[in-house]
Design an enzyme around this catalytic site. Structure first.
Site, PDB file in Angstrom:
ATOM      1  CE  LYS A 174      -1.429   2.982   2.694  1.00 27.02           C
ATOM      2  NZ  LYS A 174      -1.497   4.202   1.851  1.00 27.02           N
ATOM      3  N   GLY A 225       7.337   5.539   7.424  1.00 28.04           N
ATOM      4  CA  GLY A 225       6.590   6.794   7.431  1.00 28.04           C
ATOM      5  C   GLY A 225       6.981   7.606   8.647  1.00 28.04           C
ATOM      6  CB  SER A 226       5.496  10.592  10.134  1.00 27.77           C
ATOM      7  OG  SER A 226       4.194  10.143  10.436  1.00 27.77           O
ATOM      8  CB  THR A 227       8.025   9.509  14.718  1.00 28.51           C
ATOM      9  OG1 THR A 227       9.343   9.259  14.203  1.00 28.51           O
ATOM     10  CG2 THR A 227       7.965   9.079  16.167  1.00 28.51           C
ATOM     11  CB  THR A 228       2.919  11.318  14.189  1.00 30.45           C
ATOM     12  OG1 THR A 228       3.817  12.340  14.588  1.00 30.45           O
ATOM     13  CG2 THR A 228       1.559  11.544  14.803  1.00 30.45           C
ATOM     14  CB  THR A 229       1.919   7.498  10.725  1.00 25.68           C
ATOM     15  OG1 THR A 229       1.652   8.809  10.276  1.00 25.68           O
ATOM     16  CG2 THR A 229       0.883   6.552  10.151  1.00 25.68           C
ATOM     17  N   GLY A 230       3.735   6.015  12.952  1.00 28.11           N
ATOM     18  CA  GLY A 230       4.321   4.761  13.434  1.00 28.11           C
ATOM     19  C   GLY A 230       3.751   4.341  14.775  1.00 28.11           C
ATOM     20  CD  GLU A 247      13.615   1.012   8.937  1.00 27.63           C
ATOM     21  OE1 GLU A 247      14.186   2.072   9.283  1.00 27.63           O
ATOM     22  OE2 GLU A 247      14.095  -0.117   9.161  1.00 27.63           O
ATOM     23  CB  CYS A 281      14.062   8.827   6.260  1.00 22.31           C
ATOM     24  SG  CYS A 281      14.817   7.491   5.326  1.00 22.31           S
ATOM     25  CD  GLU A 380      11.454  13.687   9.448  1.00 18.48           C
ATOM     26  OE1 GLU A 380      10.298  13.406   9.820  1.00 18.48           O
ATOM     27  OE2 GLU A 380      12.160  12.908   8.798  1.00 18.48           O
TER      28      GLU A 380
HETATM   29  P1  NDP Z   1       3.087   9.188   6.842  1.00 16.39           P
HETATM   30  O1  NDP Z   1       3.361   8.569   8.160  1.00 16.39           O
HETATM   31  O2  NDP Z   1       2.104  10.269   6.756  1.00 16.39           O
HETATM   32  O3  NDP Z   1       2.593   8.083   5.797  1.00 16.39           O
HETATM   33  C1  NDP Z   1       3.330   6.920   5.512  1.00 16.39           C
HETATM   34  C2  NDP Z   1       2.399   5.836   4.982  1.00 16.39           C
HETATM   35  O4  NDP Z   1       1.496   5.461   6.028  1.00 16.39           O
HETATM   36  C3  NDP Z   1       1.537   6.262   3.821  1.00 16.39           C
HETATM   37  O5  NDP Z   1       1.352   5.155   2.958  1.00 16.39           O
HETATM   38  C4  NDP Z   1       0.243   6.642   4.506  1.00 16.39           C
HETATM   39  O6  NDP Z   1      -0.841   6.523   3.650  1.00 16.39           O
HETATM   40  C5  NDP Z   1       0.151   5.594   5.578  1.00 16.39           C
HETATM   41  N1  NDP Z   1      -0.670   5.967   6.738  1.00 16.39           N
HETATM   42  C6  NDP Z   1      -1.107   7.197   7.105  1.00 16.39           C
HETATM   43  N2  NDP Z   1      -1.787   7.110   8.256  1.00 16.39           N
HETATM   44  C7  NDP Z   1      -1.811   5.812   8.607  1.00 16.39           C
HETATM   45  C8  NDP Z   1      -2.362   5.083   9.707  1.00 16.39           C
HETATM   46  N3  NDP Z   1      -3.048   5.699  10.682  1.00 16.39           N
HETATM   47  N4  NDP Z   1      -2.175   3.759   9.752  1.00 16.39           N
HETATM   48  C9  NDP Z   1      -1.471   3.123   8.797  1.00 16.39           C
HETATM   49  N5  NDP Z   1      -0.919   3.747   7.730  1.00 16.39           N
HETATM   50  C10 NDP Z   1      -1.088   5.084   7.647  1.00 16.39           C
HETATM   51  O7  NDP Z   1       4.508   9.639   6.272  1.00 16.39           O
HETATM   52  P2  NDP Z   1       4.809  10.408   4.935  1.00 16.39           P
HETATM   53  O8  NDP Z   1       4.250   9.636   3.796  1.00 16.39           O
HETATM   54  O9  NDP Z   1       4.458  11.837   5.075  1.00 16.39           O
HETATM   55  O10 NDP Z   1       6.408  10.259   4.859  1.00 16.39           O
HETATM   56  C11 NDP Z   1       7.288  11.144   5.479  1.00 16.39           C
HETATM   57  C12 NDP Z   1       7.808  10.545   6.773  1.00 16.39           C
HETATM   58  O11 NDP Z   1       8.356   9.265   6.524  1.00 16.39           O
HETATM   59  C13 NDP Z   1       8.947  11.370   7.364  1.00 16.39           C
HETATM   60  O12 NDP Z   1       8.792  11.445   8.760  1.00 16.39           O
HETATM   61  C14 NDP Z   1      10.183  10.544   7.031  1.00 16.39           C
HETATM   62  O13 NDP Z   1      11.270  10.742   7.896  1.00 16.39           O
HETATM   63  C15 NDP Z   1       9.642   9.160   7.133  1.00 16.39           C
HETATM   64  N6  NDP Z   1      10.483   8.257   6.376  1.00 16.39           N
HETATM   65  C16 NDP Z   1      11.230   7.333   7.059  1.00 16.39           C
HETATM   66  C17 NDP Z   1      12.106   6.518   6.376  1.00 16.39           C
HETATM   67  C18 NDP Z   1      12.942   5.498   7.098  1.00 16.39           C
HETATM   68  O14 NDP Z   1      13.479   4.607   6.432  1.00 16.39           O
HETATM   69  N7  NDP Z   1      13.088   5.572   8.400  1.00 16.39           N
HETATM   70  C19 NDP Z   1      12.255   6.622   4.925  1.00 16.39           C
HETATM   71  C20 NDP Z   1      11.405   7.614   4.311  1.00 16.39           C
HETATM   72  C21 NDP Z   1      10.549   8.392   5.021  1.00 16.39           C
HETATM   73  P3  NDP Z   1      -1.586   7.812   3.030  1.00 16.39           P
HETATM   74  O15 NDP Z   1      -0.589   8.929   2.974  1.00 16.39           O
HETATM   75  O16 NDP Z   1      -1.992   7.293   1.731  1.00 16.39           O
HETATM   76  O17 NDP Z   1      -2.707   8.091   3.930  1.00 16.39           O
END
Ligand code: NDP
Length: 481
Positions: A174, A225-230, A247, A281, A380
């Site tokens: 996804k 993705g982001s730490t908040t979503t993580g 990650e 990231c 960040e």
């Molecule tokens: P988000 O956390 O917003 O989104 C990441 C993914 O999670 C997207 O596919 C998003 O889908 C999905 N998502 C959103 N909300 C939820 C949820 N509640 N439950 C499950 N999945 C969800 O991050 P960004 O896409 O804005 O990416 C930027 C962030 O990612 C930065 O903080 C960056 O540092 C981090 N990052 C980390 C990396 C690493 O290897 N550590 C590498 C690259 C980026 P959708 O957007 O379609 O809603």
């Protein structure tokens, strides 16, 4: 090759078949901020179908000889390479990065698959004597959700697909709703390669990610993705104890020691911070510069910032930096720039974009020595803004670099590599580079410390993260009469 995304049709891949969305959603062109293409929106029923297909495909895929799965990964790589221009063109259009970088992203996906195909899945003999033979092996988990962000739509998938599939799992990919197109096309071109259900690709807005992570049909959530979503993902996964790899965000510090050759390191530091318009990231997000060279290095960086070419990468091969990739991220970066301006932190170059300009362009911006408490230092930015921070004492620079909830990457730059290495050993991050930055390799695990993540991707550890350890023991008692 350039085919406007609006002229193409995109379907999800479920059970090896093309599936139109229950509805569709708009994908935006970051160069203009206007409509780019329609993408399919996955309904609850379609998510259930994808999970059912992946579950049905799992036993046969897991039962294949490991060598057969290795071969599948190599064929995937060949097929992806054969579609390089098509895939790269979509990455350019939906994400906004320069075309050569998008091509490298596709090549990286193929390279990662091939290299992953060669990673051994080791068995450990724990005991082998007259009393007992005990072996620990690694068995697949089942169905994996691979959830990825928008900065490298295909690159992020490369850290998950090869390892998950090699280990014997089936996958539902996804991608971000900001950048669904290249992943949908990837699913399409791989339909001819993989058995139905082994790789499913679904897209959608309005919380598809959380619908995936709260679905009981997944055995593992591999999330970038982001730490908040993580944090939300981890809470969802707890319901059925799905395994997680997270990650997450970073706020990588680079420490520049006073003995560097300023002219030589300046371009390297520039690209460490601003490649992909700062949306990496592992990009350098805080630059600690020794006071003896601060002015000279700041001058060099300001020159690079002022002369880098921004533009529409779909139209011009020579563009070095594209726009910020989506409105949400653009607003985040503009908000941080506004805060810098309101607090009176000087910009050495760049600055706030013209609010009337089209698209999400922000010229790379250097912030001159803001205090450690500044938002641009603590948060960040994930965009083209870099705080330059002056230090006089190396131990103090290390303390300041480590004063962060994040711990993804870091780097140290110095002519005396032993001295630089000694500093590197004191930094709290999953990967610390000396005299380079962001170098990744399929055989080398990477992951975040502190709130930058849990677990690693790549390398043997990255493959084992998609397995359960299983110990098999034979007691040598004679059952003969
Ligand atoms: P988000 O956390 O917003 O989104 C990441 C993914 O999670 C997207 O596919 C998003 O889908 C999905 N998502 C959103 N909300 C939820 C949820 N509640 N439950 C499950 N999945 C969800 O991050 P960004 O896409 O804005 O990416 C930027 C962030 O990612 C930065 O903080 C960056 O540092 C981090 N990052 C980390 C990396 C690493 O290897 N550590 C590498 C690259 C980026 P959708 O957007 O379609 O809603």
């Amino acid at each position: 090759m350039h085919i406007p995304a609006s002229d193409q049709t995109f379907t999800m891949t479920i059970d090896g078949r093309p599936v139109a969305g229950a509805t569709e959603f708009n994908v935006t062109n970051p160069v203009t901020g206007t409509f780019l293409a329609l993408a399919p929106h996955c309904s609850d029923e379609q998510l259930d179908q994808a999970v059912a297909a992946a579950r049905a495909a799992f036993p046969a895929w897991a039962a294949l000889a490991l060598e057969d799965r290795r071969q599948y990964l190599r064929t995937m790589a060949d097929t992806i390479e054969a579609h390089t221009e098509l895939l790269a063109d979509l990455v350019v259009q939906e994400q906004g990065k320069p075309r050569p970088v998008a091509r490298a992203e596709v090549a990286g996906l193929a390279y990662w698959l091939r290299a992953t195909a060669d990673i051994p899945l080791v068995e450990t003999v724990n005991q082998d004597d007259s009393e007992r033979r005990s072996i620990t092996r690694h068995v697949p988990l089942g169905v994996v959700a691979a959830i990825t962000p928008w900065n490298y739509p295909l690159g992020q998938a490369s850290f998950k697909l090869g390892p998950a599939l090699l280990a014997g799992n089936t996958v539902i990919l996804k991608p971000s709703a900001f950048t669904p197109l290249a992943n949908l096309k990837l699913g399409e071109v791989l339909r001819e390669v993989l058995p139905p259900g082994v790789l499913n690709v679904i897209t959608g807005t309005g919380g598809l990610g959380s619908r995936v992570t709260s679905h009981p049909g997944f055995d593992k959530i591999s999330f970038t993705g982001s730490t908040t979503t993580g944090r939300t993902v981890m809470a969802s996964a707890a319901a059925n104890l799905a395994r997680v790899t997270l990650e997450l965000g970073g706020n990588d510090a680079a420490i520049v020691l006073p003995d560097v050759d300023v002219k030589q390191v300046a371009p390297q530091l520039f690209w460490a911070a601003f490649a992909n318009t700062g949306q990496i990231c592992l990009a350098t997000k805080r630059l600690y510069i020794h006071a003896d060279i601060y002015d000279a290095l700041a001058r060099e960086l300001a020159h690079l910032v002022a002369t880098v070419t921004l533009g529409d990468p779909a139209q011009d091969e020579n563009v070095e930096l594209g726009p910020v990739s989506n409105l949400r991220q653009y607003q985040t970066v503009v908000d941080l720039l506004n805060d810098c301006r309101d607090q009176g932190y000087p910009f050495l170059s760049g600055g706030l974009p013209d609010p009337d300009s089209a698209g999400y362009f922000i010229r790379p911006t250097l912030v001159d020595n803001p205090p450690d408490s500044a938002r641009i230092v603590r948060e960040e930015q994930f965009g083209p803004v870099l705080p330059l921070l002056k230090y006089t004492d190396t131990a103090d620079a290390v303390t300041r670099a480590n004063d962060s909830e994040f711990g993804l990457g870091a780097s140290v730059w110095g002519a005396d590599t032993e001295a630089a290495y000694a500093v590197a050993q004191q930094l709290q991050a999953g990967t610390v580079w000396v005299n380079e930055s962001m170098h990744l390799h399929p055989q080398v695990p990477f992951g975040g410390h502190k709130q930058s993540g849990i677990g690693v991707e790549s390398g043997q550890a990255g493959v084992l993260a998609f397995t359960n350890a299983q110990t098999l023991t034979i007691k040598h008692t004679s059952t003969a009469a």
